[in-house]
Design an enzyme around this catalytic site. Structure first.
Site, PDB file in Angstrom:
ATOM      1  N   CYS A 143      -6.131  -4.930  -1.791  1.00  0.00           N
ATOM      2  CA  CYS A 143      -7.282  -4.813  -2.684  1.00  0.00           C
ATOM      3  C   CYS A 143      -8.438  -5.648  -2.135  1.00  0.00           C
ATOM      4  CB  CYS A 143      -6.903  -5.295  -4.082  1.00  0.00           C
ATOM      5  SG  CYS A 143      -8.293  -5.371  -5.225  1.00  0.00           S
TER       6      CYS A 143
ATOM      7  N   CYS B 155      -9.207  -8.692  -4.737  1.00  0.00           N
ATOM      8  CA  CYS B 155      -8.322  -9.840  -4.969  1.00  0.00           C
ATOM      9  C   CYS B 155      -7.263 -10.041  -3.897  1.00  0.00           C
ATOM     10  CB  CYS B 155      -7.643  -9.711  -6.335  1.00  0.00           C
ATOM     11  SG  CYS B 155      -6.298  -8.506  -6.365  1.00  0.00           S
TER      12      CYS B 155
ATOM     13  N   HIS C 285     -11.197  -1.076 -10.379  1.00  0.00           N
ATOM     14  CA  HIS C 285     -11.078   0.359 -10.155  1.00  0.00           C
ATOM     15  C   HIS C 285     -10.902   0.635  -8.662  1.00  0.00           C
ATOM     16  CE1 HIS C 285     -11.977   4.657 -10.542  1.00  0.00           C
ATOM     17  NE2 HIS C 285     -12.795   4.518  -9.531  1.00  0.00           N
TER      18      HIS C 285
ATOM     19  N   ARG D  76      -1.078  12.110  -4.997  1.00  0.00           N
ATOM     20  CA  ARG D  76      -2.171  11.773  -4.074  1.00  0.00           C
ATOM     21  C   ARG D  76      -3.006  10.667  -4.704  1.00  0.00           C
ATOM     22  NH1 ARG D  76      -7.639  14.106  -3.591  1.00  0.00           N
ATOM     23  NH2 ARG D  76      -6.954  15.696  -5.062  1.00  0.00           N
TER      24      ARG D  76
HETATM   25 FE    FE Z   1      -7.206  -6.458  -6.997  1.00  0.00          FE
END
Ligand code: FE
Length: 148
Positions: free
Chosen positions: A57, A60, A112, A127
């Site tokens: 991510c 984070c 998101h 997917r």
């Molecule tokens: Fe994250």
């Protein structure tokens, strides 16, 4: 990157306000991750990539996908058939823009990432359609050299 919440190993859930994220993230990453934006297809850095490694991510650092689960998709966004762990991501019903979709958020920071559709390849048929801007990539040879 001056992001005190970023970690590839800490899986403690984060609860950080958008006011705070706005001070930390780039404008692009804030727009997609915190305001549910979408990058234009065929513009991101990973939609066409097939390098071996791990995707994290971009907000984070949470581990999200292995390159083993990435597949060539014609949609213009990086696509995966499964996440690295079941709780790496969370799923949220999304009825915006007159559509019935399932949003995918990071399981650690709830940013998101993109959406999930049921037209993926076997074995899952899923997917995960992700925004490149929401992904950090670590090539496999670098990961191995760290563990020696
Ligand atoms: Fe994250």
């Amino acid at each position: 990157m001056n992001n005190p919440y970023y970690s590839n190993t800490d899986i403690t859930l984060l609860d950080v306000s958008n006011d705070e994220w706005k001070k930390i993230l780039s404008e692009d990453v804030f727009y997609i991750g915190r305001q549910k934006g979408t990058e234009r297809p065929f513009t991101g850095k990973f939609w066409e990539s097939s390098e071996r490694g791990t995707y994290y991510c971009a907000v984070c650092g949470n581990a999200l996908f292995k390159s083993d689960s990435k597949f060539a998709s014609s949609c213009g966004w990086p696509s995966f058939f499964e996440s690295i762990r079941k709780d790496a991501v969370i799923y949220i019903p999304d009825y915006s823009h007159g559509m019935n979709r399932t949003e995918v958020e990071c399981g650690r920071c709830k940013s998101h990432l993109g959406h999930i559709f049921e037209d993926g390849p076997k074995p899952t048929g899923n997917r995960f359609c992700m925004n490149s801007l929401m992904l950090d990539f670590e090539p496999e040879d670098k990961i191995q050299s760290v563990s020696f």
